[in-house]
Scaffold this active site. Sequence first.
Site, PDB file in Angstrom:
ATOM      1  N   MET A 103      31.046  35.971  30.801  1.00 21.19           N
ATOM      2  CA  MET A 103      32.403  35.758  30.273  1.00 21.19           C
ATOM      3  C   MET A 103      32.476  34.554  29.336  1.00 21.19           C
ATOM      4  O   MET A 103      33.416  33.764  29.381  1.00 21.19           O
ATOM      5  CB  MET A 103      33.400  35.584  31.428  1.00 21.19           C
ATOM      6  CG  MET A 103      33.454  36.786  32.370  1.00 21.19           C
ATOM      7  SD  MET A 103      34.430  36.482  33.867  1.00 21.19           S
ATOM      8  CE  MET A 103      33.290  35.457  34.823  1.00 21.19           C
ATOM      9  N   LYS A 116      41.228  44.163  34.414  1.00 21.85           N
ATOM     10  CA  LYS A 116      41.574  42.788  34.064  1.00 21.85           C
ATOM     11  C   LYS A 116      41.036  42.483  32.677  1.00 21.85           C
ATOM     12  O   LYS A 116      39.945  42.895  32.327  1.00 21.85           O
ATOM     13  CB  LYS A 116      40.967  41.804  35.072  1.00 21.85           C
ATOM     14  CG  LYS A 116      41.481  41.982  36.487  1.00 21.85           C
ATOM     15  CD  LYS A 116      40.794  41.039  37.430  1.00 21.85           C
ATOM     16  CE  LYS A 116      41.281  41.240  38.864  1.00 21.85           C
ATOM     17  NZ  LYS A 116      40.591  40.356  39.813  1.00 21.85           N
ATOM     18  N   ASP A 146      37.490  48.528  38.661  1.00 24.45           N
ATOM     19  CA  ASP A 146      37.660  47.605  37.546  1.00 24.45           C
ATOM     20  C   ASP A 146      37.744  48.379  36.236  1.00 24.45           C
ATOM     21  O   ASP A 146      37.314  49.540  36.147  1.00 24.45           O
ATOM     22  CB  ASP A 146      36.477  46.630  37.464  1.00 24.45           C
ATOM     23  CG  ASP A 146      36.469  45.613  38.593  1.00 24.45           C
ATOM     24  OD1 ASP A 146      37.500  45.481  39.270  1.00 24.45           O
ATOM     25  OD2 ASP A 146      35.427  44.958  38.782  1.00 24.45           O
TER      26      ASP A 146
END
Length: 266
Positions: free
Chosen positions: A177, A65, A43
């Site tokens: 998030m 991402k 990641d």
Amino acid sequence: MASLLDPTARGRVILVGAGPGDPGLLTVRAVEALKAADVVVHDGLVDPRVIALAPPAAQRISVAKQRARHTLPQDAINALIIAHVKTGSVVVRLKGGDPFVFGRGGEEVEAVRAAGLPVEVIPGVSAALGCAAEAMLPLTHRDYSSAVSFVAGQCKGLSEQNWSGLAGQGRTLVIYMGVATADAIAEKLIADGVAPDMPVAVLERGTLDGARALRTLLTDIGPMVKRERVQSPAIIVVGEVVSLSDAEDRLGHWARRAHSIHGTVA
């Protein structure tokens, strides 16, 4: 059954939790897996010092991402992993935090199994646990909270999520998030009956250089995120446990970093 970390076993996937950032929080088993890797699919938020634990000859592939923009869609990541395993490689899928806590680890395990390939999962310290520990912020406490819930502030959109009963007196809610949707999160929770003056903490870049622990009240979470220019990675903690920093004077480093709703240093 022999562990997939057996160096004589080729062609397998090891999903590894890289923790919240600090390489010192890796498990011993995670380090062993990295040292055995032929390919590391990682990641974007994984600390470079963690990736460096793989052999110099190991291929390193970023599948970073960002909000509303993925380098590769999930199906393509699955296909990439499977393709490398089929060449006989030991593929370490390195994920921030824990693979099974908002890391799509379950989807990747399903894909690898469907391809008839062996897979192992090595858990990691989740962002919520690592960041809260650094801030000495207990997520549960006998006097303040007997339950803790984890939700995603962007996963499938806030309108599709039911958070009723997850936050309030005696409960702690941890939101991953959620920085970009902080205003909507506050509105959602207040509409669900959570008191506007419920204490809230924002833990930014937990366990990494530049980490900040910011406190305010629920009604001010959106403005504070803008005021303090909070950036991801960050988690939001909602609950009475946040007030323990004042009650027990254990979060001295917050005094230099935190900003209350009244604009005073906490």
